[in-house]
Design a protein around this motif. Structure first.
Motif, PDB file in Angstrom:
ATOM      1  N   SER A 160      42.331  13.162   1.199  1.00 36.57           N
ATOM      2  CA  SER A 160      42.601  14.631   1.358  1.00 36.57           C
ATOM      3  C   SER A 160      43.642  14.692   2.228  1.00 36.57           C
ATOM      4  O   SER A 160      44.201  13.684   2.644  1.00 36.57           O
ATOM      5  CB  SER A 160      41.397  15.318   2.010  1.00 36.57           C
ATOM      6  OG  SER A 160      40.863  14.437   3.186  1.00 36.57           O
ATOM      7  N   SER A 161      44.047  15.861   2.911  1.00 38.65           N
ATOM      8  CA  SER A 161      45.200  15.963   3.572  1.00 38.65           C
ATOM      9  C   SER A 161      46.545  15.378   3.352  1.00 38.65           C
ATOM     10  O   SER A 161      47.374  15.083   4.046  1.00 38.65           O
ATOM     11  CB  SER A 161      44.692  15.305   4.948  1.00 38.65           C
ATOM     12  OG  SER A 161      43.753  16.009   5.579  1.00 38.65           O
ATOM     13  N   LEU A 162      46.829  15.582   1.961  1.00 39.59           N
ATOM     14  CA  LEU A 162      48.153  15.007   1.610  1.00 39.59           C
ATOM     15  C   LEU A 162      49.200  16.238   1.364  1.00 39.59           C
ATOM     16  O   LEU A 162      48.752  17.573   1.495  1.00 39.59           O
ATOM     17  CB  LEU A 162      48.090  14.499  -0.036  1.00 39.59           C
ATOM     18  CG  LEU A 162      47.026  13.424  -0.045  1.00 39.59           C
ATOM     19  CD1 LEU A 162      46.747  13.115  -1.750  1.00 39.59           C
ATOM     20  CD2 LEU A 162      47.452  12.117   0.453  1.00 39.59           C
ATOM     21  N   SER A 163      50.381  15.818   1.587  1.00 36.60           N
ATOM     22  CA  SER A 163      51.346  16.883   1.565  1.00 36.60           C
ATOM     23  C   SER A 163      52.649  16.479   0.760  1.00 36.60           C
ATOM     24  O   SER A 163      53.098  15.405   0.586  1.00 36.60           O
ATOM     25  CB  SER A 163      51.758  17.421   2.965  1.00 36.60           C
ATOM     26  OG  SER A 163      52.301  16.049   3.706  1.00 36.60           O
ATOM     27  N   ALA A 164      53.530  17.393   0.348  1.00 41.17           N
ATOM     28  CA  ALA A 164      54.525  17.407  -0.382  1.00 41.17           C
ATOM     29  C   ALA A 164      55.757  18.280  -0.011  1.00 41.17           C
ATOM     30  O   ALA A 164      55.235  19.449   0.208  1.00 41.17           O
ATOM     31  CB  ALA A 164      54.552  17.170  -1.915  1.00 41.17           C
ATOM     32  N   ILE A 165      56.921  17.978   0.060  1.00 39.66           N
ATOM     33  CA  ILE A 165      57.908  19.077   0.171  1.00 39.66           C
ATOM     34  C   ILE A 165      58.988  18.578  -0.994  1.00 39.66           C
ATOM     35  O   ILE A 165      59.532  17.508  -1.180  1.00 39.66           O
ATOM     36  CB  ILE A 165      58.863  18.735   1.505  1.00 39.66           C
ATOM     37  CG1 ILE A 165      57.725  19.152   2.682  1.00 39.66           C
ATOM     38  CG2 ILE A 165      59.921  19.548   1.864  1.00 39.66           C
ATOM     39  CD1 ILE A 165      58.133  18.826   3.979  1.00 39.66           C
ATOM     40  N   TRP A 166      59.734  19.692  -1.436  1.00 40.41           N
ATOM     41  CA  TRP A 166      60.604  19.422  -2.419  1.00 40.41           C
ATOM     42  C   TRP A 166      61.586  20.853  -2.745  1.00 40.41           C
ATOM     43  O   TRP A 166      61.582  21.710  -1.795  1.00 40.41           O
ATOM     44  CB  TRP A 166      59.957  19.523  -3.949  1.00 40.41           C
ATOM     45  CG  TRP A 166      59.344  20.792  -4.320  1.00 40.41           C
ATOM     46  CD1 TRP A 166      59.680  21.877  -5.248  1.00 40.41           C
ATOM     47  CD2 TRP A 166      57.915  21.161  -4.011  1.00 40.41           C
ATOM     48  NE1 TRP A 166      58.834  22.708  -5.185  1.00 40.41           N
ATOM     49  CE2 TRP A 166      57.615  22.574  -4.604  1.00 40.41           C
ATOM     50  CE3 TRP A 166      56.725  20.535  -3.338  1.00 40.41           C
ATOM     51  CZ2 TRP A 166      56.257  22.871  -4.563  1.00 40.41           C
ATOM     52  CZ3 TRP A 166      55.507  21.115  -3.098  1.00 40.41           C
ATOM     53  CH2 TRP A 166      55.474  22.372  -3.718  1.00 40.41           C
ATOM     54  N   GLN A 197      51.279   9.849  -0.751  1.00 39.53           N
ATOM     55  CA  GLN A 197      50.655   9.051  -2.250  1.00 39.53           C
ATOM     56  C   GLN A 197      49.297   8.470  -1.699  1.00 39.53           C
ATOM     57  O   GLN A 197      49.101   7.990  -0.482  1.00 39.53           O
ATOM     58  CB  GLN A 197      51.647   7.965  -2.429  1.00 39.53           C
ATOM     59  CG  GLN A 197      52.885   8.328  -3.007  1.00 39.53           C
ATOM     60  CD  GLN A 197      53.133   8.826  -4.420  1.00 39.53           C
ATOM     61  OE1 GLN A 197      52.036   9.044  -4.901  1.00 39.53           O
ATOM     62  NE2 GLN A 197      54.226   8.771  -5.074  1.00 39.53           N
ATOM     63  N   PRO A 198      48.264   8.546  -2.240  1.00 35.69           N
ATOM     64  CA  PRO A 198      46.908   7.990  -2.213  1.00 35.69           C
ATOM     65  C   PRO A 198      47.080   6.731  -2.192  1.00 35.69           C
ATOM     66  O   PRO A 198      47.983   6.071  -2.805  1.00 35.69           O
ATOM     67  CB  PRO A 198      46.346   8.839  -3.326  1.00 35.69           C
ATOM     68  CG  PRO A 198      46.890   9.849  -3.872  1.00 35.69           C
ATOM     69  CD  PRO A 198      48.218   9.646  -3.685  1.00 35.69           C
ATOM     70  N   VAL A 199      45.936   6.102  -1.687  1.00 35.46           N
ATOM     71  CA  VAL A 199      45.946   4.322  -1.755  1.00 35.46           C
ATOM     72  C   VAL A 199      45.687   4.046  -3.153  1.00 35.46           C
ATOM     73  O   VAL A 199      44.799   4.611  -3.489  1.00 35.46           O
ATOM     74  CB  VAL A 199      45.115   3.979  -0.566  1.00 35.46           C
ATOM     75  CG1 VAL A 199      44.892   2.479  -0.638  1.00 35.46           C
ATOM     76  CG2 VAL A 199      45.528   4.740   0.731  1.00 35.46           C
TER      77      VAL A 199
END
Length: 248
Positions: A160-166, A197-199
């Motif tokens: 959880s708590s992943l993020s992305a910017i594009w 990225q997830p582990v």
């Protein structure tokens, strides 16, 4: 006598040219007229996400989009939405879900006829997403598959708590089918700037960005919009119009 004939010929030629020029001026007569541009908030939804939600068991999504006219051809625009996507292949099953928003501008490239307010536009967006990835099962591939069984696991692991910017470049159109009611379509070319990225595995789908391709930073998308303009005020703008436009 010859001199009188010459003068008569010149006068006749002048009158003929004058009539011709007058007729042409009537045909392309120009005048300045004041037209009213509607300024207001246009709100809608992405119909493609609703259709896909109804037809695809592995997907659900919803988006609200909107724009506001700043000048004749320039609009501030944005989208906010939520997506959930199950991605499954021979070795992995992952569920991505989360919310996103995008903000930027659209520029209308189309010069409307009098009384119309359609758009053929290009646009730019900066997008951001917060999401989670849940790995529901996976299989470890081994080269010696005859003698050794492949290891598989069905343990749910959530990141959880992943993020992305594009960023996005957009090309699209909008047509007014009824007063203040618009339908449209657009295509998007996306470039990932940064992502969490997830582990032990990579993002296969990022809400708002859509599918990723083997850790590549380039993505594509599309949309079909249905929107309604809430008029706030009108602003006069002088435009030079031909007689042909007025007649039409």
């Amino acid at each position: 006598m010859k001199q009188q004939l010459t003068i008569s010929f010149i006068i006749s030629l002048f009158l003929c040219c004058s009539v011709t020029l007058h007729a042409q001026e009537e045909e392309v007569e120009m005048k300045k007229d004041s037209i009213q541009l509607r300024y207001g908030l246009r709100l809608g939804t992405d119909a493609s996400k609703l259709i896909r939600t109804a037809l695809d068991d592995d997907y659900s999504g919803f988006e609200i989009n909107g724009d506001y006219r700043l000048s004749k051809d320039l609009f501030i625009a944005g989208e906010i939405g939520n997506e959930e996507k199950i991605t499954t292949n021979d070795f992995l099953s992952v569920t991505a879900k989360g919310s996103y928003f995008k903000v930027g501008f659209d520029y209308n490239l189309y010069d409307n006829w009098i009384g119309t307010d359609d758009m053929i536009y290009t646009g730019f967006r900066v997008g951001a997403s917060t999401f989670s990835q849940t790995r529901t099962n996976y299989t470890v591939y081994t080269t010696n598959q005859y003698w050794e069984p492949q290891f598989s696991s069905s343990e749910n692991v959530e990141f959880s708590s992943l993020s992305a910017i594009w960023v996005e470049l957009i090309l699209g159109l909008k047509a007014e089918v009824l007063t203040n009611l618009y339908i449209g379509a657009n295509v998007q070319l996306k470039g990932m700037i940064t992502q969490d990225q997830p582990v032990d595995f990579e993002n296969l789908y990022v809400p708002g960005f859509t599918k990723t391709f083997d850790s590549g930073r380039i993505g594509v998308g599309y949309g079909y919009s249905v929107s309604y303009l809430i008029p706030i005020f009108k602003k006069n703008r002088n435009k030079v119009i031909t007689k042909k436009e007025v007649d039409n």
